[in-house]
Design a protein around this motif. Structure first.
Motif, PDB file in Angstrom:
ATOM      1  N   PRO A   5      -7.325  25.787 -22.745  1.00  0.00           N
ATOM      2  CA  PRO A   5      -8.646  26.365 -22.966  1.00  0.00           C
ATOM      3  C   PRO A   5      -9.570  26.246 -21.757  1.00  0.00           C
ATOM      4  O   PRO A   5     -10.590  26.929 -21.687  1.00  0.00           O
ATOM      5  CB  PRO A   5      -9.187  25.586 -24.165  1.00  0.00           C
ATOM      6  N   ASN A   6      -9.207  25.424 -20.795  1.00  0.00           N
ATOM      7  CA  ASN A   6     -10.002  25.255 -19.575  1.00  0.00           C
ATOM      8  C   ASN A   6      -9.311  25.859 -18.357  1.00  0.00           C
ATOM      9  O   ASN A   6      -9.527  25.411 -17.234  1.00  0.00           O
ATOM     10  CB  ASN A   6     -10.286  23.772 -19.343  1.00  0.00           C
ATOM     11  N   ASN A  10      -9.120  24.909 -14.407  1.00  0.00           N
ATOM     12  CA  ASN A  10      -7.891  24.175 -14.063  1.00  0.00           C
ATOM     13  C   ASN A  10      -6.881  24.988 -13.257  1.00  0.00           C
ATOM     14  O   ASN A  10      -5.934  24.420 -12.731  1.00  0.00           O
ATOM     15  CB  ASN A  10      -7.191  23.674 -15.335  1.00  0.00           C
ATOM     16  N   ARG A  11      -7.084  26.291 -13.187  1.00  0.00           N
ATOM     17  CA  ARG A  11      -6.139  27.152 -12.469  1.00  0.00           C
ATOM     18  C   ARG A  11      -6.880  27.986 -11.434  1.00  0.00           C
ATOM     19  O   ARG A  11      -8.077  28.230 -11.554  1.00  0.00           O
ATOM     20  CB  ARG A  11      -5.427  28.094 -13.438  1.00  0.00           C
ATOM     21  N   GLU A  12      -6.135  28.446 -10.471  1.00  0.00           N
ATOM     22  CA  GLU A  12      -6.708  29.278  -9.412  1.00  0.00           C
ATOM     23  C   GLU A  12      -6.696  30.746  -9.833  1.00  0.00           C
ATOM     24  O   GLU A  12      -5.704  31.247 -10.354  1.00  0.00           O
ATOM     25  CB  GLU A  12      -5.888  29.109  -8.137  1.00  0.00           C
ATOM     26  N   HIS A  13      -7.818  31.423  -9.586  1.00  0.00           N
ATOM     27  CA  HIS A  13      -7.883  32.859  -9.806  1.00  0.00           C
ATOM     28  C   HIS A  13      -7.091  33.518  -8.675  1.00  0.00           C
ATOM     29  O   HIS A  13      -7.419  33.341  -7.508  1.00  0.00           O
ATOM     30  CB  HIS A  13      -9.338  33.339  -9.800  1.00  0.00           C
ATOM     31  N   GLY A  33       1.457  33.645 -15.267  1.00  0.00           N
ATOM     32  CA  GLY A  33       0.090  33.157 -15.347  1.00  0.00           C
ATOM     33  C   GLY A  33      -0.648  33.573 -16.604  1.00  0.00           C
ATOM     34  O   GLY A  33      -0.065  34.016 -17.585  1.00  0.00           O
ATOM     35  N   ILE A  34      -1.962  33.419 -16.547  1.00  0.00           N
ATOM     36  CA  ILE A  34      -2.854  33.777 -17.644  1.00  0.00           C
ATOM     37  C   ILE A  34      -3.611  35.025 -17.243  1.00  0.00           C
ATOM     38  O   ILE A  34      -4.156  35.107 -16.145  1.00  0.00           O
ATOM     39  CB  ILE A  34      -3.815  32.617 -17.967  1.00  0.00           C
TER      40      ILE A  34
END
Length: 106
Positions: A5-6, A10-13, A33-34
């Motif tokens: 949810p974060n 927590n991840r790089e665009h 990825g998301i």
């Protein structure tokens, strides 16, 4: 384990795909990825059962091909996430918790 949810902190665009933000890591075809920001789908755990796409009252999702991904050859993309009405049906109906909707990330 479902979508983080974060993920946006927590991840790089890593860019965009079809006009949708993508958060890494991305190493096709295994890691995709998301995808999305307000409505986010973790492509790495999505099994593409289609429940979110079929039940979304405002048609946020479309199918995209993801050849050779270990979970499924297609994913649901939050193509029209700006139309989301925050009903949370997609979150509730996803069998693998691959979707997150967050009103603060509009």
């Amino acid at each position: 384990m479902g979508i983080d949810p974060n993920f946006d902190s927590n991840r790089e665009h890593v860019g965009t795909e079809n006009g949708v933000d993508v958060w890494g890591p991305v190493e096709p075809p295994e890691q995709l990825g998301i995808h999305g920001t307000h409505v986010a789908v973790d492509y790495d755990i999505c099994i593409a059962d289609g429940a979110c796409l079929e039940n979304c009252p405002v048609d946020v999702f479309t199918w995209v091909d993801t050849p050779d991904h270990p979970e499924s050859e297609q994913k649901v993309e939050p193509t029209y996430e700006d139309q989301c009405i925050d009903c949370m049906l997609c979150v509730d109906i996803c069998p693998v918790d691959a979707i997150d909707v967050d009103g603060s990330r509009r």
